[in-house]
Scaffold this motif. Sequence first.
Motif, PDB file in Angstrom:
ATOM      1  N   PRO A  75       0.915  -1.206  -0.058  1.00 16.36           N
ATOM      2  CA  PRO A  75      -0.175  -0.135  -0.054  1.00 16.36           C
ATOM      3  C   PRO A  75       0.975   1.382   0.028  1.00 16.36           C
ATOM      4  O   PRO A  75       1.835   1.336   0.669  1.00 16.36           O
ATOM      5  CB  PRO A  75      -0.813  -0.032   1.269  1.00 16.36           C
ATOM      6  N   GLU A 107      -7.573   3.012  -5.490  1.00 15.90           N
ATOM      7  CA  GLU A 107      -6.760   3.827  -4.267  1.00 15.90           C
ATOM      8  C   GLU A 107      -5.533   4.239  -5.247  1.00 15.90           C
ATOM      9  O   GLU A 107      -5.465   4.067  -6.407  1.00 15.90           O
ATOM     10  CB  GLU A 107      -6.105   2.468  -3.639  1.00 15.90           C
ATOM     11  N   ARG A 108      -5.142   5.293  -4.715  1.00 11.03           N
ATOM     12  CA  ARG A 108      -4.391   6.199  -5.067  1.00 11.03           C
ATOM     13  C   ARG A 108      -3.164   6.763  -3.939  1.00 11.03           C
ATOM     14  O   ARG A 108      -3.688   6.629  -2.892  1.00 11.03           O
ATOM     15  CB  ARG A 108      -4.730   7.416  -5.949  1.00 11.03           C
ATOM     16  N   GLY A 156      -4.392  10.795  -6.697  1.00 13.64           N
ATOM     17  CA  GLY A 156      -5.725  11.068  -6.257  1.00 13.64           C
ATOM     18  C   GLY A 156      -6.157  12.291  -7.028  1.00 13.64           C
ATOM     19  O   GLY A 156      -7.453  12.350  -7.486  1.00 13.64           O
TER      20      GLY A 156
END
Length: 156
Positions: A75, A107-108, A156
């Motif tokens: 992550p 996810e970013r 994002g």
Amino acid sequence: MQVVLREVHDSDLPVFFRQMNDPEAVRMAAFTAEDPADRDAFEAKWSRIRSSDVVARTVLADGDVVGSAAVYGEPGEREVTYWVDRAYWGRGVATAALRGLLEEVPERPLYARAAADNQGSLRVLEKCGFEITAQARGFANARGEEIDEVVLALKG
């Protein structure tokens, strides 16, 4: 042409193996397995991928298996990767597949790496919103030497 992603099936693996042994595609990708023709290493890699938290998908174009796409890594450092059969290059398949993968994995940031001279892959990544963030050098198994690579990020 309709491009969709789905879970990887056992029957996809021989197609992936054949695609990943196309000499021209291997040279263009540059950062490949040490020996793409090593079937045991290929099978072991895909066994690890399919039993991990990697989001791996088969790319279908009009129902035919034409490649794979995945998100892997820790992550905050996760990377995208994709491979499309050379017969489908320049037809929007990689871009559509990557867009589909990015919708599935919201996810970013996400990252990508490409050989600096792989203009096709760089175009795909940029069309999908990735921006170049760094230049690097790395050993490219497919070329047997250290080459320039580009690091890209999708924020994002």
